[in-house]
Design a protein around this motif. Sequence first.
Motif, PDB file in Angstrom:
ATOM      1  N   VAL A 251     -40.418  97.627  51.538  1.00 56.52           N
ATOM      2  CA  VAL A 251     -40.166  99.074  51.465  1.00 56.52           C
ATOM      3  C   VAL A 251     -39.037  99.463  52.405  1.00 56.52           C
ATOM      4  O   VAL A 251     -38.134 100.220  52.044  1.00 56.52           O
ATOM      5  CB  VAL A 251     -41.451  99.857  51.815  1.00 56.52           C
ATOM      6  N   ILE A 252     -39.074  98.930  53.607  1.00 55.98           N
ATOM      7  CA  ILE A 252     -38.057  99.268  54.610  1.00 55.98           C
ATOM      8  C   ILE A 252     -36.693  98.726  54.207  1.00 55.98           C
ATOM      9  O   ILE A 252     -35.677  99.432  54.272  1.00 55.98           O
ATOM     10  CB  ILE A 252     -38.463  98.708  55.986  1.00 55.98           C
ATOM     11  N   LEU A 253     -36.655  97.477  53.787  1.00 57.96           N
ATOM     12  CA  LEU A 253     -35.376  96.826  53.489  1.00 57.96           C
ATOM     13  C   LEU A 253     -34.761  97.314  52.177  1.00 57.96           C
ATOM     14  O   LEU A 253     -33.531  97.350  52.048  1.00 57.96           O
ATOM     15  CB  LEU A 253     -35.579  95.311  53.438  1.00 57.96           C
ATOM     16  N   ASN A 254     -35.588  97.696  51.206  1.00 57.27           N
ATOM     17  CA  ASN A 254     -35.068  98.131  49.911  1.00 57.27           C
ATOM     18  C   ASN A 254     -34.756  99.615  49.854  1.00 57.27           C
ATOM     19  O   ASN A 254     -33.966 100.052  49.003  1.00 57.27           O
ATOM     20  CB  ASN A 254     -36.081  97.795  48.801  1.00 57.27           C
ATOM     21  N   ASN A 255     -35.376 100.412  50.731  1.00 61.11           N
ATOM     22  CA  ASN A 255     -35.153 101.867  50.703  1.00 61.11           C
ATOM     23  C   ASN A 255     -34.893 102.417  52.108  1.00 61.11           C
ATOM     24  O   ASN A 255     -35.540 103.380  52.523  1.00 61.11           O
ATOM     25  CB  ASN A 255     -36.383 102.577  50.120  1.00 61.11           C
ATOM     26  N   PRO A 256     -33.971 101.827  52.854  1.00 64.91           N
ATOM     27  CA  PRO A 256     -33.813 102.255  54.260  1.00 64.91           C
ATOM     28  C   PRO A 256     -33.455 103.720  54.413  1.00 64.91           C
ATOM     29  O   PRO A 256     -34.005 104.406  55.281  1.00 64.91           O
ATOM     30  CB  PRO A 256     -32.703 101.340  54.785  1.00 64.91           C
ATOM     31  N   LEU A 257     -32.551 104.231  53.573  1.00 63.88           N
ATOM     32  CA  LEU A 257     -32.143 105.630  53.692  1.00 63.88           C
ATOM     33  C   LEU A 257     -33.300 106.558  53.360  1.00 63.88           C
ATOM     34  O   LEU A 257     -33.578 107.521  54.089  1.00 63.88           O
ATOM     35  CB  LEU A 257     -30.958 105.934  52.780  1.00 63.88           C
ATOM     36  N   HIS A 258     -34.013 106.283  52.275  1.00 62.74           N
ATOM     37  CA  HIS A 258     -35.107 107.161  51.877  1.00 62.74           C
ATOM     38  C   HIS A 258     -36.271 107.087  52.857  1.00 62.74           C
ATOM     39  O   HIS A 258     -36.942 108.090  53.103  1.00 62.74           O
ATOM     40  CB  HIS A 258     -35.570 106.808  50.460  1.00 62.74           C
ATOM     41  N   VAL A 259     -36.500 105.902  53.415  1.00 63.11           N
ATOM     42  CA  VAL A 259     -37.529 105.787  54.444  1.00 63.11           C
ATOM     43  C   VAL A 259     -37.179 106.684  55.623  1.00 63.11           C
ATOM     44  O   VAL A 259     -38.038 107.392  56.171  1.00 63.11           O
ATOM     45  CB  VAL A 259     -37.677 104.318  54.907  1.00 63.11           C
ATOM     46  N   LEU A 260     -35.913 106.682  56.026  1.00 64.29           N
ATOM     47  CA  LEU A 260     -35.469 107.530  57.129  1.00 64.29           C
ATOM     48  C   LEU A 260     -35.610 109.008  56.778  1.00 64.29           C
ATOM     49  O   LEU A 260     -36.104 109.806  57.595  1.00 64.29           O
ATOM     50  CB  LEU A 260     -34.013 107.215  57.476  1.00 64.29           C
ATOM     51  N   LEU A 261     -35.210 109.391  55.559  1.00 67.28           N
ATOM     52  CA  LEU A 261     -35.286 110.795  55.150  1.00 67.28           C
ATOM     53  C   LEU A 261     -36.732 111.287  55.123  1.00 67.28           C
ATOM     54  O   LEU A 261     -37.019 112.427  55.507  1.00 67.28           O
ATOM     55  CB  LEU A 261     -34.645 110.977  53.766  1.00 67.28           C
ATOM     56  N   ILE A 262     -37.631 110.439  54.678  1.00 70.35           N
ATOM     57  CA  ILE A 262     -39.043 110.823  54.643  1.00 70.35           C
ATOM     58  C   ILE A 262     -39.623 110.886  56.050  1.00 70.35           C
ATOM     59  O   ILE A 262     -40.417 111.776  56.385  1.00 70.35           O
ATOM     60  CB  ILE A 262     -39.861 109.818  53.784  1.00 70.35           C
ATOM     61  N   ALA A 263     -39.200 109.951  56.894  1.00 66.78           N
ATOM     62  CA  ALA A 263     -39.770 109.868  58.246  1.00 66.78           C
ATOM     63  C   ALA A 263     -39.414 111.084  59.100  1.00 66.78           C
ATOM     64  O   ALA A 263     -40.197 111.470  59.977  1.00 66.78           O
ATOM     65  CB  ALA A 263     -39.274 108.596  58.934  1.00 66.78           C
ATOM     66  N   ILE A 264     -38.268 111.701  58.855  1.00 64.49           N
ATOM     67  CA  ILE A 264     -37.827 112.814  59.704  1.00 64.49           C
ATOM     68  C   ILE A 264     -38.805 113.993  59.660  1.00 64.49           C
ATOM     69  O   ILE A 264     -39.306 114.434  60.698  1.00 64.49           O
ATOM     70  CB  ILE A 264     -36.390 113.242  59.336  1.00 64.49           C
ATOM     71  N   PRO A 265     -39.111 114.574  58.477  1.00 64.73           N
ATOM     72  CA  PRO A 265     -40.071 115.701  58.477  1.00 64.73           C
ATOM     73  C   PRO A 265     -41.469 115.285  58.904  1.00 64.73           C
ATOM     74  O   PRO A 265     -42.177 116.078  59.542  1.00 64.73           O
ATOM     75  CB  PRO A 265     -40.055 116.184  57.021  1.00 64.73           C
ATOM     76  N   LEU A 266     -41.885 114.052  58.572  1.00 67.29           N
ATOM     77  CA  LEU A 266     -43.218 113.609  58.987  1.00 67.29           C
ATOM     78  C   LEU A 266     -43.322 113.542  60.507  1.00 67.29           C
ATOM     79  O   LEU A 266     -44.345 113.924  61.093  1.00 67.29           O
ATOM     80  CB  LEU A 266     -43.536 112.234  58.390  1.00 67.29           C
ATOM     81  N   THR A 267     -42.267 113.071  61.146  1.00 68.05           N
ATOM     82  CA  THR A 267     -42.265 112.982  62.611  1.00 68.05           C
ATOM     83  C   THR A 267     -42.268 114.366  63.250  1.00 68.05           C
ATOM     84  O   THR A 267     -43.015 114.631  64.198  1.00 68.05           O
ATOM     85  CB  THR A 267     -41.043 112.188  63.095  1.00 68.05           C
ATOM     86  N   ILE A 268     -41.439 115.267  62.730  1.00 66.91           N
ATOM     87  CA  ILE A 268     -41.386 116.637  63.262  1.00 66.91           C
ATOM     88  C   ILE A 268     -42.737 117.318  63.111  1.00 66.91           C
ATOM     89  O   ILE A 268     -43.235 117.978  64.034  1.00 66.91           O
ATOM     90  CB  ILE A 268     -40.282 117.439  62.550  1.00 66.91           C
ATOM     91  N   GLN A 269     -43.353 117.167  61.947  1.00 65.81           N
ATOM     92  CA  GLN A 269     -44.674 117.749  61.708  1.00 65.81           C
ATOM     93  C   GLN A 269     -45.705 117.205  62.687  1.00 65.81           C
ATOM     94  O   GLN A 269     -46.533 117.954  63.222  1.00 65.81           O
ATOM     95  CB  GLN A 269     -45.103 117.449  60.262  1.00 65.81           C
ATOM     96  N   THR A 270     -45.654 115.915  62.956  1.00 64.95           N
ATOM     97  CA  THR A 270     -46.625 115.288  63.856  1.00 64.95           C
ATOM     98  C   THR A 270     -46.520 115.872  65.256  1.00 64.95           C
ATOM     99  O   THR A 270     -47.531 116.243  65.875  1.00 64.95           O
ATOM    100  CB  THR A 270     -46.408 113.766  63.899  1.00 64.95           C
TER     101      THR A 270
END
Length: 351
Positions: A251-270
């Motif tokens: 998941v990380i290696l095949n979708n690095p940009l999308h993983v980052l884009l998803i992680a940003i709002p999840l981290t802020i919310q947390t």
Amino acid sequence: MENESTKPASGMGFFERYLTVWVILCIIAGVAIGQFLPIIPHTLSRFEYANVSIPIAILIWLMIYPMMLKIDFASILDAGKKPKGLCITCTVNWLIKPFTMYLISAFFFKVLFVNFLPENLANEYLAGAILLGAAPCTAMVFVWSHLTKGDAAYTLIQVAVNDLILLIAFTPIVAFLLGVSNVFVPYDTLFLSVILFVVIPLLSGYLSRRYIIKHKGLGYFENVFIKKFDKTTILGLLLTLIIIFTFQGDVILNNPLHVLLIAIPLTIQTFFIFYISYGWARVWKLPHNIAAPAGMIGASNFFELSVAVAITLFGLQSGATLATVVGVLVEVPVMLALVRVANNTRHWFEK
């Protein structure tokens, strides 16, 4: 072994103090194992039932068991007489968190990232984020509470009450925010997780505590037996990380940009949810050992349930499922950062 005088002011020993380093190394190790030794994740994936990984369940049990040992079960009744912490946890988890997750994620996926994500994919990522936001943590909150020296009995009460609310509130909240009516809750996943991560460690801790004190005495139990498990929680956490990233390396290696884009709002919310609960507890002058777990249980997520529902509703290869998986990936590093925040701000609370 370190004595109390060699520990830093935060109350964390050398191993815990540099936990971020060990976490990074475990993430790298997990991804490498998944890429170069695929037989390992393939074999481990066979030991799964109701979307719950049995190897991970065993490691989480090892993490939680030492904390259950420390619970004086007579104190559970006293914990029930302190409603403020429960009030904060329940209000934040069920009246605030799902809706702020929706607003924050929608802002990022549909506004800020509109040039990076097609509309249908943005909607799927938003759906996955909603599933995470509607499922507060069950198992791992015991670990975060342990690392912040939280009140073990009170943490147990918080988890139990939120599990009961989850049975009633999860489906209507998800159905409302997703705009669908066919939300299926995999109760086998939910009940199996509660049994594995709460009931079994709780009974094991209770029976062990009772047996050791009866035959060896309270002094031996507190000064010898419990200390044998000082590093069990951290080691279990690191091994869990390795297994998780062994599964999710692709998941990380095949979708690095999308993983980052998803992680940003999840981290802020947390971080946002943690500071709401933690700040509220400070305003109400709650002790730190109740305030820290109250912040942690809302900030973290019941990712086993979220992933299972995403697969059921949207399919294994959907963006919603990817979003819930990213929730798994960011969970531990972000929560460890909040553990550090809680330990470094202990002086905010009256002793």
